[in-house]
Write a protein that holds these residues in place. Structure first.
Motif, mmCIF file in Angstrom:
data_model
loop_
_atom_site.group_PDB
_atom_site.id
_atom_site.type_symbol
_atom_site.label_atom_id
_atom_site.label_comp_id
_atom_site.label_asym_id
_atom_site.label_seq_id
_atom_site.Cartn_x
_atom_site.Cartn_y
_atom_site.Cartn_z
ATOM 1 N N HIS A 61 0.841 -1.188 0.000
ATOM 2 C CA HIS A 61 0.000 0.000 0.000
ATOM 3 C C HIS A 61 0.883 1.248 0.000
ATOM 4 N N PRO A 62 0.317 2.414 -0.288
ATOM 5 C CA PRO A 62 1.081 3.660 -0.152
ATOM 6 C C PRO A 62 1.649 3.808 1.257
ATOM 7 N N ARG A 63 2.864 4.303 1.341
ATOM 8 C CA ARG A 63 3.554 4.572 2.612
ATOM 9 C C ARG A 63 3.811 3.298 3.429
ATOM 10 N N SER A 64 3.840 2.159 2.745
ATOM 11 C CA SER A 64 4.033 0.882 3.429
ATOM 12 C C SER A 64 5.195 0.099 2.828
ATOM 13 N N VAL A 65 5.536 -0.998 3.485
ATOM 14 C CA VAL A 65 6.591 -1.888 3.010
ATOM 15 C C VAL A 65 6.088 -3.320 3.038
ATOM 16 N N LEU A 66 6.721 -4.164 2.241
ATOM 17 C CA LEU A 66 6.466 -5.597 2.271
ATOM 18 C C LEU A 66 7.546 -6.246 3.121
ATOM 19 N N LEU A 67 7.115 -6.955 4.148
ATOM 20 C CA LEU A 67 8.053 -7.583 5.076
ATOM 21 C C LEU A 67 8.020 -9.092 4.904
ATOM 22 N N ARG A 68 9.208 -9.681 4.738
ATOM 23 C CA ARG A 68 9.330 -11.141 4.789
ATOM 24 C C ARG A 68 9.473 -11.520 6.260
ATOM 25 N N VAL A 69 8.467 -12.190 6.798
ATOM 26 C CA VAL A 69 8.444 -12.514 8.223
ATOM 27 C C VAL A 69 9.439 -13.636 8.510
ATOM 28 N N LYS A 70 10.217 -13.451 9.557
ATOM 29 C CA LYS A 70 11.193 -14.462 9.972
ATOM 30 C C LYS A 70 10.776 -15.183 11.256
ATOM 31 N N ALA A 71 10.063 -14.491 12.138
ATOM 32 C CA ALA A 71 9.620 -15.087 13.394
ATOM 33 C C ALA A 71 8.416 -14.321 13.904
ATOM 34 N N VAL A 72 7.487 -15.043 14.528
ATOM 35 C CA VAL A 72 6.283 -14.410 15.078
ATOM 36 C C VAL A 72 5.894 -15.140 16.364
ATOM 37 N N GLY A 73 5.694 -14.379 17.427
ATOM 38 C CA GLY A 73 5.317 -14.960 18.698
ATOM 39 C C GLY A 73 3.823 -15.205 18.789
ATOM 40 N N ILE A 74 3.433 -16.207 19.588
ATOM 41 C CA ILE A 74 2.024 -16.459 19.866
ATOM 42 C C ILE A 74 1.705 -15.828 21.207
ATOM 43 N N CYS A 75 0.868 -14.810 21.197
ATOM 44 C CA CYS A 75 0.469 -14.082 22.399
ATOM 45 C C CYS A 75 -0.661 -14.833 23.105
ATOM 46 N N GLY A 76 -0.806 -14.591 24.401
ATOM 47 C CA GLY A 76 -1.935 -15.162 25.120
ATOM 48 C C GLY A 76 -3.264 -14.749 24.515
ATOM 49 N N SER A 77 -3.331 -13.511 23.993
ATOM 50 C CA SER A 77 -4.574 -13.062 23.364
ATOM 51 C C SER A 77 -4.866 -13.843 22.081
ATOM 52 N N ASP A 78 -3.814 -14.308 21.399
ATOM 53 C CA ASP A 78 -4.020 -15.164 20.229
ATOM 54 C C ASP A 78 -4.634 -16.499 20.647
ATOM 55 N N VAL A 79 -4.147 -17.052 21.755
ATOM 56 C CA VAL A 79 -4.680 -18.326 22.245
ATOM 57 C C VAL A 79 -6.134 -18.167 22.661
ATOM 58 N N HIS A 80 -6.452 -17.074 23.348
ATOM 59 C CA HIS A 80 -7.842 -16.835 23.753
ATOM 60 C C HIS A 80 -8.733 -16.604 22.539
ATOM 61 N N GLY A 81 -8.178 -16.005 21.495
ATOM 62 C CA GLY A 81 -8.917 -15.874 20.245
ATOM 63 C C GLY A 81 -9.122 -17.222 19.577
ATOM 64 N N TYR A 82 -8.076 -18.045 19.584
ATOM 65 C CA TYR A 82 -8.128 -19.382 18.994
ATOM 66 C C TYR A 82 -9.217 -20.239 19.633
ATOM 67 N N THR A 83 -9.342 -20.171 20.943
ATOM 68 C CA THR A 83 -10.365 -20.973 21.624
ATOM 69 C C THR A 83 -11.760 -20.388 21.459
ATOM 70 N N GLY A 84 -11.831 -19.117 21.062
ATOM 71 C CA GLY A 84 -13.123 -18.458 20.901
ATOM 72 C C GLY A 84 -13.646 -17.803 22.150
ATOM 73 N N GLU A 85 -12.906 -17.919 23.276
ATOM 74 C CA GLU A 85 -13.432 -17.417 24.547
ATOM 75 C C GLU A 85 -13.429 -15.902 24.651
ATOM 76 N N SER A 86 -12.539 -15.230 23.919
ATOM 77 C CA SER A 86 -12.472 -13.773 24.043
ATOM 78 C C SER A 86 -13.346 -13.049 23.030
ATOM 79 N N GLY A 87 -13.594 -13.684 21.891
ATOM 80 C CA GLY A 87 -14.365 -13.034 20.843
ATOM 81 C C GLY A 87 -13.618 -11.912 20.153
ATOM 82 N N ARG A 88 -12.301 -11.843 20.353
ATOM 83 C CA ARG A 88 -11.511 -10.743 19.792
ATOM 84 C C ARG A 88 -10.755 -11.118 18.523
ATOM 85 N N ARG A 89 -11.060 -12.281 17.954
ATOM 86 C CA ARG A 89 -10.489 -12.682 16.679
ATOM 87 C C ARG A 89 -11.638 -13.193 15.808
ATOM 88 N N THR A 90 -11.826 -12.582 14.645
ATOM 89 C CA THR A 90 -12.927 -12.943 13.753
ATOM 90 C C THR A 90 -12.380 -13.674 12.535
#
Length: 344
Positions: free
Chosen positions: A29-58
């Motif tokens: 996009h304008p004013r953006s860059v393309l990043l080749r991801v090398k590593a990404v952490g799994i946050c507790g909020s990701d896990v709560h989203g994964y289980t569906g209990e938080s409702g914060r991941r659609t």
């Protein structure tokens, strides 16, 4: 074999459903860059989203907001010297125009969004991010360690909420990555003594090994007694709830001195507090949410001085294709994992 204009991504498809998919590589996009991801952490909020209990991941959604990688391409008008540089990314997207942004509180932006939560994030081979959100990596920080910048930034913001840390006794309830970083930053910020309350033995041992003053199992020991050993009063000047569940909230308030400051850092659930205790103690309640861009940069600098700590905090790594199993383990075996990072 994935086509050159496609990529592999880990996609959340609904509660406890996550799968590897081939997707089209995102366009810059304008004013953006393309990043080749090398590593990404799994946050507790990701896990709560994964289980569906938080409702914060659609779904469908590519999660991931704790990440680092190499800039592969830039939009027209963006500084081309970014290409090839190793960076981490401040994942909070703010408008820069609302009253909160104009007042210098972009973490409270009225149209705020988060990469990996409100839009696709970094659990993929590539992600497009705004140039202004890039933070260069120190040569001393590897990609896996750099994923800790985001939780460290959360801690950095939290310890700046009280009026002062100098000479204070600080109690941190919760010894996960954010709680641990909060305790260590409080120590580095001039606290007289720091105590972590944590039920998992491995996390208590890690906190002590990294220099936290005391780490206590609240199910087996009295927190007041532990505080009394360190300071003689048996109370904290500052309490931090880094978990956001009823037991940690109650412990943080119970062990706070009259006139003390209670920093509320974790969780999203509806909880209850003793109004009598808040009123009679004249406790100051301080919410702490995300971080400012300068705090994210400060966290990156802080991590560059603590390489051994980073390697100790990241207890598990696996590749992106094993992501579904990583999420399953994080839900079913949380006591065995301090921090899980996916490599790509």
């Amino acid at each position: 074999m994935v086509a050159r204009n496609h990529m592999i991504a880990l996609v959340y498809m609904g509660p406890r459903r996550i799968e590897v998919q081939e997707r089209k590589k995102p366009e810059i996009h304008p004013r953006s860059v393309l990043l080749r991801v090398k590593a990404v952490g799994i946050c507790g909020s990701d896990v709560h989203g994964y289980t569906g209990e938080s409702g914060r991941r659609t779904p469908p959604l590519v999660m991931g907001h704790e990440f680092a990688g190499v800039v592969e391409g830039v939009a027209p008008g963006v500084d081309a010297s970014w290409v090839g540089r190793s960076v981490t990314v401040q994942p909070v997207l703010s408008c820069g125009r609302c009253d909160q942004c104009m007042a210098g509180h972009s973490q409270r932006c009225r149209s705020r969004s988060l990469l990996g939560a409100n839009c696709d994030g970094a659990m993929a081979e590539f992600v497009v991010v705004p140039e202004k959100n890039l933070v260069p990596l120190s040569p001393d920080v590897d990609f896996v360690s750099a994923t800790l910048t985001e939780p460290a930034a959360v801690a950095c913001h939290a310890v700046r909420q009280p009026a002062s840390l100098q000479g204070k006794v600080v109690l941190v309830c919760g010894g996960g990555p954010i709680g641990l970083f909060t305790a260590l930053m409080a120590r580095d910020g001039g606290a007289k003594a720091v105590v972590i309350s944590e039920i998992k033995e491995s996390r208590r041992n890690l906190a002590m090994a990294l220099g936290v003053g005391a780490a206590v199992d609240p199910l087996a020991s009295d927190l007041g007694s532990a505080l009394r050993v360190l300071d003689g009063r048996g109370e904290a000047d500052i309490s931090v709830d880094a978990v956001g569940i009823q037991p940690t909230l109650e412990a943080a308030l119970k062990n706070l001195k009259p006139g003390g400051e209670l920093v509320l850092l974790g969780g999203w659930k509806m909880l209850s507090l003793s109004m009598g205790m808040i009123v009679s103690k004249e406790a100051r309640l301080l919410g702490s949410f995300n971080y400012l861009p300068e705090e994210f940069a400060a966290a990156a600098s802080w991590l560059s001085l603590h390489g051994d700590m980073c390697r100790a905090v990241v207890s598990h790594t696996c590749n992106l294709q094993e992501g579904a199993e990583a999420f399953r383990r994080l839900e079913e075996e949380p006591s065995k994992i301090m921090k899980m990072v996916l490599t790509i």
